[in-house]
Write a protein that holds these residues in place. Structure first.
Motif, PDB file in Angstrom:
ATOM      1  N   THR A   7      30.127  45.709  40.797  1.00 16.82           N
ATOM      2  CA  THR A   7      31.079  45.692  39.692  1.00 16.82           C
ATOM      3  C   THR A   7      30.738  46.847  38.761  1.00 16.82           C
ATOM      4  OG1 THR A   7      29.706  44.280  38.293  1.00 16.82           O
ATOM      5  CG2 THR A   7      31.244  43.163  39.820  1.00 16.82           C
ATOM      6  N   ALA A   8      31.575  47.107  37.785  1.00 13.39           N
ATOM      7  CA  ALA A   8      31.300  48.193  36.835  1.00 13.39           C
ATOM      8  C   ALA A   8      29.976  47.954  36.126  1.00 13.39           C
ATOM      9  CB  ALA A   8      32.438  48.316  35.832  1.00 13.39           C
ATOM     10  N   ALA A   9      29.685  46.721  35.743  1.00 18.43           N
ATOM     11  CA  ALA A   9      28.429  46.413  35.052  1.00 18.43           C
ATOM     12  C   ALA A   9      27.229  46.663  35.958  1.00 18.43           C
ATOM     13  CB  ALA A   9      28.435  44.975  34.556  1.00 18.43           C
ATOM     14  N   GLN A  10      27.313  46.236  37.207  1.00 16.09           N
ATOM     15  CA  GLN A  10      26.218  46.458  38.147  1.00 16.09           C
ATOM     16  C   GLN A  10      26.059  47.940  38.460  1.00 16.09           C
ATOM     17  OE1 GLN A  10      27.885  43.978  41.157  1.00 16.09           O
ATOM     18  NE2 GLN A  10      26.649  42.187  40.590  1.00 16.09           N
ATOM     19  N   ALA A  11      27.168  48.636  38.638  1.00 14.35           N
ATOM     20  CA  ALA A  11      27.129  50.070  38.913  1.00 14.35           C
ATOM     21  C   ALA A  11      26.515  50.821  37.741  1.00 14.35           C
ATOM     22  CB  ALA A  11      28.535  50.595  39.198  1.00 14.35           C
ATOM     23  N   ALA A  12      26.880  50.421  36.530  1.00 14.48           N
ATOM     24  CA  ALA A  12      26.326  51.067  35.339  1.00 14.48           C
ATOM     25  C   ALA A  12      24.819  50.864  35.275  1.00 14.48           C
ATOM     26  CB  ALA A  12      26.992  50.516  34.084  1.00 14.48           C
ATOM     27  N   ALA A  13      24.349  49.678  35.606  1.00 16.59           N
ATOM     28  CA  ALA A  13      22.909  49.410  35.583  1.00 16.59           C
ATOM     29  C   ALA A  13      22.170  50.304  36.569  1.00 16.59           C
ATOM     30  CB  ALA A  13      22.641  47.938  35.893  1.00 16.59           C
ATOM     31  N   HIS A  14      22.703  50.465  37.779  1.00 11.56           N
ATOM     32  CA  HIS A  14      22.070  51.335  38.774  1.00 11.56           C
ATOM     33  C   HIS A  14      22.088  52.794  38.320  1.00 11.56           C
ATOM     34  CE1 HIS A  14      21.021  48.896  42.277  1.00 11.56           C
ATOM     35  NE2 HIS A  14      22.034  48.119  41.937  1.00 11.56           N
ATOM     36  N   ALA A  15      23.221  53.275  37.893  1.00 13.72           N
ATOM     37  CA  ALA A  15      23.338  54.677  37.473  1.00 13.72           C
ATOM     38  C   ALA A  15      22.528  54.936  36.206  1.00 13.72           C
ATOM     39  CB  ALA A  15      24.801  55.034  37.248  1.00 13.72           C
ATOM     40  N   ASP A  16      22.459  53.941  35.331  1.00 10.11           N
ATOM     41  CA  ASP A  16      21.713  54.113  34.084  1.00 10.11           C
ATOM     42  C   ASP A  16      20.225  54.305  34.359  1.00 10.11           C
ATOM     43  OD1 ASP A  16      21.844  54.184  31.167  1.00 10.11           O
ATOM     44  OD2 ASP A  16      20.610  52.372  31.266  1.00 10.11           O
ATOM     45  N   ARG A  17      19.686  53.597  35.328  1.00 12.19           N
ATOM     46  CA  ARG A  17      18.260  53.767  35.659  1.00 12.19           C
ATOM     47  C   ARG A  17      17.988  55.202  36.096  1.00 12.19           C
ATOM     48  NH1 ARG A  17      18.769  48.432  37.269  1.00 12.19           N
ATOM     49  NH2 ARG A  17      19.287  48.903  39.434  1.00 12.19           N
ATOM     50  N   ALA A  18      18.857  55.774  36.902  1.00  8.14           N
ATOM     51  CA  ALA A  18      18.669  57.159  37.335  1.00  8.14           C
ATOM     52  C   ALA A  18      18.785  58.112  36.155  1.00  8.14           C
ATOM     53  CB  ALA A  18      19.693  57.523  38.413  1.00  8.14           C
ATOM     54  N   ARG A  19      19.795  57.914  35.337  1.00  4.64           N
ATOM     55  CA  ARG A  19      20.017  58.793  34.186  1.00  4.64           C
ATOM     56  C   ARG A  19      18.867  58.683  33.186  1.00  4.64           C
ATOM     57  NH1 ARG A  19      25.178  60.738  32.413  1.00  4.64           N
ATOM     58  NH2 ARG A  19      25.501  61.059  34.606  1.00  4.64           N
ATOM     59  N   GLN A  20      18.341  57.474  32.980  1.00  3.17           N
ATOM     60  CA  GLN A  20      17.223  57.281  32.061  1.00  3.17           C
ATOM     61  C   GLN A  20      15.990  58.047  32.517  1.00  3.17           C
ATOM     62  OE1 GLN A  20      17.089  55.376  29.071  1.00  3.17           O
ATOM     63  NE2 GLN A  20      19.252  55.743  29.422  1.00  3.17           N
ATOM     64  N   LEU A  22      15.906  60.805  34.240  1.00  4.76           N
ATOM     65  CA  LEU A  22      16.118  62.243  34.056  1.00  4.76           C
ATOM     66  C   LEU A  22      16.122  62.665  32.589  1.00  4.76           C
ATOM     67  CD1 LEU A  22      18.877  62.763  36.719  1.00  4.76           C
ATOM     68  CD2 LEU A  22      16.554  63.662  36.780  1.00  4.76           C
ATOM     69  N   THR A  23      16.516  61.777  31.702  1.00 10.01           N
ATOM     70  CA  THR A  23      16.687  62.154  30.297  1.00 10.01           C
ATOM     71  C   THR A  23      15.640  61.554  29.374  1.00 10.01           C
ATOM     72  OG1 THR A  23      18.138  60.298  29.786  1.00 10.01           O
ATOM     73  CG2 THR A  23      19.188  62.323  30.621  1.00 10.01           C
ATOM     74  N   ALA A  24      14.643  60.918  29.938  1.00 13.37           N
ATOM     75  CA  ALA A  24      13.607  60.252  29.150  1.00 13.37           C
ATOM     76  C   ALA A  24      14.224  59.281  28.148  1.00 13.37           C
ATOM     77  CB  ALA A  24      12.723  61.284  28.449  1.00 13.37           C
ATOM     78  N   GLY A  25      15.238  58.584  28.577  1.00 17.10           N
ATOM     79  CA  GLY A  25      15.863  57.566  27.742  1.00 17.10           C
ATOM     80  C   GLY A  25      16.935  58.054  26.797  1.00 17.10           C
ATOM     81  N   ALA A  26      17.323  59.330  26.886  1.00 14.36           N
ATOM     82  CA  ALA A  26      18.274  59.886  25.916  1.00 14.36           C
ATOM     83  C   ALA A  26      19.738  59.644  26.276  1.00 14.36           C
ATOM     84  CB  ALA A  26      18.039  61.389  25.760  1.00 14.36           C
ATOM     85  N   ALA A  27      20.063  59.431  27.525  1.00 22.41           N
ATOM     86  CA  ALA A  27      21.469  59.253  27.932  1.00 22.41           C
ATOM     87  C   ALA A  27      21.627  57.923  28.652  1.00 22.41           C
ATOM     88  CB  ALA A  27      21.903  60.391  28.842  1.00 22.41           C
ATOM     89  N   HIS A  28      22.694  57.216  28.327  1.00 26.51           N
ATOM     90  CA  HIS A  28      22.957  55.903  28.926  1.00 26.51           C
ATOM     91  C   HIS A  28      24.290  55.886  29.646  1.00 26.51           C
ATOM     92  CE1 HIS A  28      19.626  53.815  26.982  1.00 26.51           C
ATOM     93  NE2 HIS A  28      19.872  54.574  25.934  1.00 26.51           N
ATOM     94  N   ILE A  29      24.396  55.012  30.629  1.00 28.60           N
ATOM     95  CA  ILE A  29      25.657  54.786  31.331  1.00 28.60           C
ATOM     96  C   ILE A  29      26.025  53.324  31.128  1.00 28.60           C
ATOM     97  CG2 ILE A  29      26.802  54.738  33.569  1.00 28.60           C
ATOM     98  CD1 ILE A  29      24.897  57.010  34.397  1.00 28.60           C
ATOM     99  N   ARG A  30      27.193  53.102  30.606  1.00 25.61           N
ATOM    100  CA  ARG A  30      27.677  51.755  30.329  1.00 25.61           C
ATOM    101  C   ARG A  30      28.819  51.414  31.295  1.00 25.61           C
ATOM    102  NH1 ARG A  30      26.276  54.271  25.733  1.00 25.61           N
ATOM    103  NH2 ARG A  30      24.872  53.183  24.334  1.00 25.61           N
ATOM    104  N   PRO A  31      29.169  50.134  31.397  1.00 24.75           N
ATOM    105  CA  PRO A  31      30.297  49.755  32.261  1.00 24.75           C
ATOM    106  C   PRO A  31      31.576  50.526  31.917  1.00 24.75           C
ATOM    107  CG  PRO A  31      29.056  47.809  31.671  1.00 24.75           C
ATOM    108  CD  PRO A  31      28.482  48.952  30.867  1.00 24.75           C
TER     109      PRO A  31
END
Length: 82
Positions: A7-20, A22-31
């Motif tokens: 789902t969008a929420a699950q996809a956001a959680a997966h993508a957010d871990r990758a983005r976090q 790379l950015t040391a916590g500076a960029a987030h991905i939300r649903p």
């Protein structure tokens, strides 16, 4: 959870871990980001969740969309693209 279809929420959680990472916590991905990627054509829904109305996305497609949008996201938080 079906790991191939998220789902969008699950996809956001997966993508957010990758983005976090790379950015040391500076960029987030939300649903809402996942839904925007779909609206802009970066991501295509592959089906519906068990509730019959929530769209699902393939994990591989989410990863490709995250990669395609990563450079812009990093510029927005002030991290140069490497």
């Amino acid at each position: 959870m079906d790991i191939d279809h998220l789902t969008a929420a699950q996809a956001a959680a997966h993508a957010d871990r990758a983005r976090q990472t790379l950015t040391a916590g500076a960029a987030h991905i939300r649903p809402a980001t996942i839904r925007q990627w779909a609206a802009r054509g970066h991501l295509t829904a592959t089906g519906l969740a068990d509730d019959g109305r929530t769209r699902t996305y393939r994990l591989a497609d989410v990863a490709r969309a995250e990669l395609a949008t990563r450079a812009r996201a990093l510029r927005l938080v002030g991290i140069p693209e490497s």
